[in-house]
Design an enzyme around this catalytic site. Sequence first.
Site, PDB file in Angstrom:
ATOM      1  N   ASN A 152       0.818  -1.203   0.000  1.00  0.00           N
ATOM      2  CA  ASN A 152       0.000   0.000   0.000  1.00  0.00           C
ATOM      3  C   ASN A 152       0.859   1.263   0.000  1.00  0.00           C
ATOM      4  O   ASN A 152       1.019   1.896  -1.046  1.00  0.00           O
ATOM      5  CB  ASN A 152      -0.949  -0.015   1.205  1.00  0.00           C
ATOM      6  CG  ASN A 152      -1.991   1.068   1.126  1.00  0.00           C
ATOM      7  OD1 ASN A 152      -1.935   1.941   0.281  1.00  0.00           O
ATOM      8  ND2 ASN A 152      -2.952   1.024   2.020  1.00  0.00           N
ATOM      9  N   ASP A 153       1.445   1.589   1.136  1.00  0.00           N
ATOM     10  CA  ASP A 153       2.184   2.851   1.221  1.00  0.00           C
ATOM     11  C   ASP A 153       3.351   2.912   0.236  1.00  0.00           C
ATOM     12  O   ASP A 153       3.687   3.989  -0.252  1.00  0.00           O
ATOM     13  CB  ASP A 153       2.721   3.044   2.644  1.00  0.00           C
ATOM     14  CG  ASP A 153       1.583   3.198   3.629  1.00  0.00           C
ATOM     15  OD1 ASP A 153       0.494   3.621   3.187  1.00  0.00           O
ATOM     16  OD2 ASP A 153       1.776   2.888   4.803  1.00  0.00           O
ATOM     17  N   VAL A 154       3.981   1.761  -0.052  1.00  0.00           N
ATOM     18  CA  VAL A 154       5.187   1.786  -0.891  1.00  0.00           C
ATOM     19  C   VAL A 154       4.867   2.048  -2.360  1.00  0.00           C
ATOM     20  O   VAL A 154       5.776   2.206  -3.165  1.00  0.00           O
ATOM     21  CB  VAL A 154       6.001   0.476  -0.759  1.00  0.00           C
ATOM     22  CG1 VAL A 154       6.451   0.287   0.669  1.00  0.00           C
ATOM     23  CG2 VAL A 154       5.214  -0.706  -1.250  1.00  0.00           C
ATOM     24  N   VAL A 155       3.576   2.083  -2.730  1.00  0.00           N
ATOM     25  CA  VAL A 155       3.215   2.431  -4.104  1.00  0.00           C
ATOM     26  C   VAL A 155       2.320   3.664  -4.137  1.00  0.00           C
ATOM     27  O   VAL A 155       1.688   3.949  -5.147  1.00  0.00           O
ATOM     28  CB  VAL A 155       2.497   1.271  -4.836  1.00  0.00           C
ATOM     29  CG1 VAL A 155       3.462   0.130  -5.096  1.00  0.00           C
ATOM     30  CG2 VAL A 155       1.293   0.780  -4.061  1.00  0.00           C
TER      31      VAL A 155
END
Lengths: 142, 468
Positions: free
Chosen positions: B391-394
């Site tokens: 989630n956060d890493v994209v």
Amino acid sequence: MKESKRYLPRSVIVAMATVIVILGVGLAANSTTTTVLMASPAMAPSHGPGDVDYWGMVFVFLLSAFIGLGVIRRVSRLLHTPLMSLTNAISAIAVVGAILVAGPDYPIEIRVLGLIALFASVTNIVSGFLITDRMLKMFKRD
Amino acid sequence: MSPSFVELFYLVATGLFVFSLHWMNDPKTARRGVIAGALAMAIGMAATWAQPFVQNHGWMVLAVLAGIAVGWPLSRVSLTAAPQRTALSHAFGGLAAGLVGTAKYFAWLGDGPEALTTFRMVAIIAEVILGFITFTGSLFAAGKLQELNWVPQRPVTYFGQNIFNGLLLVVAIGMGAMLVNDPASEIAPLLFGGVIVIALLFGILLIIPIGGADMPTVIAILNSYAGLAAVAMGFVLENKLLITAGALDGASGLILSIIMCRAMNRSYMNVLFGAFGSVAPPQEGGEQGEYRADTIESASQIMEQANQVVIIPGYGMAVAQAQHKVRELYDQLLKRGIEVKFAIHPVAGRMPGHMNVLLAEADIPYTSLLEMDEINGEMPQCDVALVVGANDVVNPAARSDEASPIYGMPIIDADKARTIFAIKRSKNPGFAGIDNGLYFDEKTWMLFGDAKTVVGDLVKELSGESGF
């Protein structure tokens, strides 16, 4: 793996330098006082407080920390989880301290503390090395 | 065994430890590293044990056997649980250091206060504080990762938290200074107990405000503390093997935590005191479109026509144990001549390198696992990006939205692919509680459901159509 980045931010270098300076100043101040207290306690693993090479230990620490930084930064990013469990097992070198406390002829309460520490360290040694090997076996090229 | 021989064996052990870590630089030599490390440990242990003043053998053997009995099952846990196991063993390491420091203090106190020199007292206090902070801190981190009920999962914050924690630390250091000043006064044992209690409490307080997304950094920091505690123990016991091995461990934890912080564009201080994920993100009303869900059938059709597919795994893959299904998908796509790569973000998962280990467990060759920096240049040519529980890493907000808590964090450029499929458990925001603009992108299709089920369905669809 990519290697080009600087791995040590300036804040870390400053912090390390500060620790070393504090250690050094503390030692310089301390060595003038301890030479007066040359009474030697009889317990086996410890020498008298006066004849210990404190400076040598600080040097050893500094140099091995730099070797550690140099070696670790070359570790492949693929292997960071196994690296962590391996260093985990290596930090269980505390087992040496545990033996030195649990072994000699100390009062029973102190030896019990040593035995618990021994148990905890051996747990880390066994589980750390075994799981690292188990993980590494899985990394295959094709 | 004479003292010089002990030192000689310690020297050999130190050399082996350095080689052990050196061999970790390549997966081909890494297993040799484990053997070198285990050998070094055995040498160090045997040399210490063989000294004449070590008696008490029966009880010590019993403690060792108990350690083996607990350590063996801990090494057999599933690799999804690797972060918890690592945190738990940091706790054991911290406990050992704290107990040895305590034991040594009282032993010297019994011998006579002249043994408690300033240098030794400083080292003991450092060892005890570091050891016990690591102990409770790691226990709580392990509890959080294991999602135990009695450990709060969401970051816990309250007014004046950092001030309170800071005061607590000042009190502990003050008590430590009093002890150094007069190590054998009447209240010294009480003060010593006070230092231990505060360190234990501080470990808990340090962990409760930290969110799941920060766990990789925190585990690395605790790793480093465990090493530094061993160094302090080395200073206390005047033992060079403890100093060298502890310093190697401390350096490793330090480098890993720096890499993790860099990968999130955050400072050390911010991770430890920032209570990431507790702040409610600014909601932009209405302007973010609707999720567009897609069916498995059309998703598999689009994937079949792709030339290059990049799979971006995240913690959701670990939770769902989906790595083996991902492997089947990988095989199905390869069979069609499609190029498949994995894009690994440094902080994907709950510990450094978590995704690599899980994918290696599923027999995916490590040559297909690419780091963020290596894959990002290829993303615009990529036909399909499949986000599996990341989630956060994209999240493109990291590039564009200055108000976002993750602004400035380097991300995998999934949004530059021609088509994006995102597998997501539910419509709720991720662990950090931040909305993800990627999901509302017009090129993005959502596949809602458990990662394992969805990937399994994709595999079924692909293998069915190919007529096997």
